[in-house]
Design an enzyme around this catalytic site. Structure first.
Site, PDB file in Angstrom:
ATOM      1  N   HIS A  44      -0.861  -4.494   8.962  1.00  0.00           N
ATOM      2  CA  HIS A  44      -1.592  -4.455  10.220  1.00  0.00           C
ATOM      3  C   HIS A  44      -0.656  -4.510  11.429  1.00  0.00           C
ATOM      4  O   HIS A  44      -1.097  -4.304  12.572  1.00  0.00           O
ATOM      5  CB  HIS A  44      -2.572  -5.636  10.279  1.00  0.00           C
ATOM      6  N   THR A  51      -1.550   2.797  -7.101  1.00  0.00           N
ATOM      7  CA  THR A  51      -1.673   1.981  -8.313  1.00  0.00           C
ATOM      8  C   THR A  51      -3.076   2.125  -8.865  1.00  0.00           C
ATOM      9  O   THR A  51      -4.055   2.151  -8.107  1.00  0.00           O
ATOM     10  CB  THR A  51      -1.356   0.496  -8.015  1.00  0.00           C
TER      11      THR A  51
END
Length: 419
Positions: free
Chosen positions: A390, A338
């Site tokens: 994560h 993006t």
């Protein structure tokens, strides 16, 4: 026997839609293949056409109705086709005033979103000027409303030649007036409108991403000097050969693929208790559309040339602006890029596009003082951000991923050789 106009297959994981707009009204003739109604899904606006010539006998689902795949939208009766005879044309010219002879052409000039916005604000779309000279968009209507508001609130000369109040005094008076106004009076100046289906989906998916993934963002900075110099040298020849400008998209797509090959967990996804590593590279390119962000996908981007990437990105941007993106173009994706820099963003933390576990955010390029070989120099610098899940990607891998992006962009010869 009437022909049914039904909701078509909407694509992967999409089971319902909203009727955005009927382009034909009951009793109007329709030609085979002509768009009759526009549906709005979670991802795109979808045009539904007539399978044969005929007359729109009945509208079963009005604008605003929620419909599922296979639902009957309307009925088409066999009869007069969308193309009339010369006598019919003559009668229509006599019966209708000139401005109404070609309603479909007028509708074609205005996007569905822009038309709805114009109607909500009692604006005649014919009076709105299209910035690109072709199709009126939501932004054009917004500009038109802003010009009207500016013209309507221009300060008039004070009576008797008195000097008008200063801007500061006028602002204080406005604040006092606003503070004194009862709450019910303020509500009259509020505007309420339902969220579009796409905006609801964007809101839901972004919230789900925050709640379901352990998102963390790491940053780095990239010296864009080498890429910008290469683009300057090759720009004209590249455009002459391929018909498209050499932008930044192709460089970062190629760099991202190189980094994904080095750190494959960022090209994976979590399914239950399993990690699914993708051996292909379908790169999503985030594009800001009228109704909200869309992410069309470059399939097997590792097999595309620089020119093919630039051509595909430009095509997707044009389709998005015209509301023509297909469901297929938005399916899947293994990693997303993006670019908030096109809007002037200096730094941001992009949100994951589930079930992907990584998204690369690009930002504006600014000249900054930096130290090179012990000397201070001014270089065009871009901050880049990587948001990752994560749960399967550790901080070490995320940092090294961005370092690899930095290495490939700062030395495009390596990028070209490895790409």
């Amino acid at each position: 026997m009437p022909t049914k106009i039904v909701v078509p297959d909407l694509g992967e994981s999409v089971i319902d839609a909203t009727v955005a707009e009927w382009l034909k009204q009951e009793g109007e003739s329709v030609a085979a293949g002509e768009t009759v109604v526009i549906l709005e899904t979670d991802k795109v606006s979808l045009e539904v056409g007539a399978e044969s010539d005929g007359i729109l006998a009945r509208i079963e689902q009005p604008a605003g109705a929620d419909v599922k795949i296979g639902a009957v939208l309307g009925l088409l009766e066999a009869g007069a086709s969308g193309s009339s005879t010369a006598a019919d044309d003559s009668r229509q010219l006599q019966e209708q005033p000139p401005p109404e002879q070609q309603p479909s052409a007028a509708k074609e000039r205005v996007s569905p979103v822009a038309r709805r916005m114009a109607e909500e604000h009692a604006v005649d779309p014919a009076q709105v000027m299209a910035e690109d000279g072709a199709r009126v968009t939501k932004k054009d209507v917004q500009r038109h409303l802003e010009r009207q508001e500016t013209a309507g609130t221009a300060p008039a000369s004070a009576p008797g030649g008195a000097k008008p109040a200063s801007p500061v005094a006028a602002l204080k008076a406005e604040v006092r007036s606003s503070s004194a106004a009862p709450a019910e009076e303020r509500s009259v100046r509020e505007e309420r409108r339902p969220m579009s289906r796409r905006r609801q989906t964007i809101a839901r998916r972004l919230l789900e991403a925050q709640q379901s993934a352990a998102m963390l963002t790491t940053f780095n900075e990239v010296d864009m000097q080498a890429v910008m110099a290469l683009r300057a040298r090759r720009r004209e020849a590249f455009k002459a050969k391929y018909g498209v400008s050499l932008g930044l998209s192709s460089f970062f797509v190629k760099a991202a693929i190189g980094a994904l090959k080095a750190f494959p967990l960022l090209n994976a996804e979590i399914q239950g208790n399993e990690i699914v590593r993708k051996q292909y590279y379908d790169i999503g390119i985030a594009i800001g559309a009228e109704e909200g962000l869309v992410v069309p996908v470059l399939r097997d981007a590792d097999r595309l040339s620089f020119a093919e990437i630039e051509q595909a990105v430009r095509s997707y941007a044009q389709q998005s602006e015209a509301g023509k993106l297909s469901i297929e173009s938005l399916r899947g994706g293994t990693f997303t890029i993006t670019n908030g820099g096109v809007f002037g963003s200096m730094l941001s933390t992009p949100i994951l596009n589930p079930p992907q576990v990584g998204i690369l955010g690009l930002h504006a390029i600014k000249d900054r003082a930096t130290v090179i070989d012990g000397q201070i120099a001014v270089r065009p610098i871009m901050y880049v951000a990587l948001t990752y899940d994560h749960r399967i990607v550790d901080g070490r891998e995320a940092v090294q991923f961005l370092v690899r992006i930095k290495e490939l962009i700062e030395d495009p010869e390596v990028l070209l050789l490895e790409g």
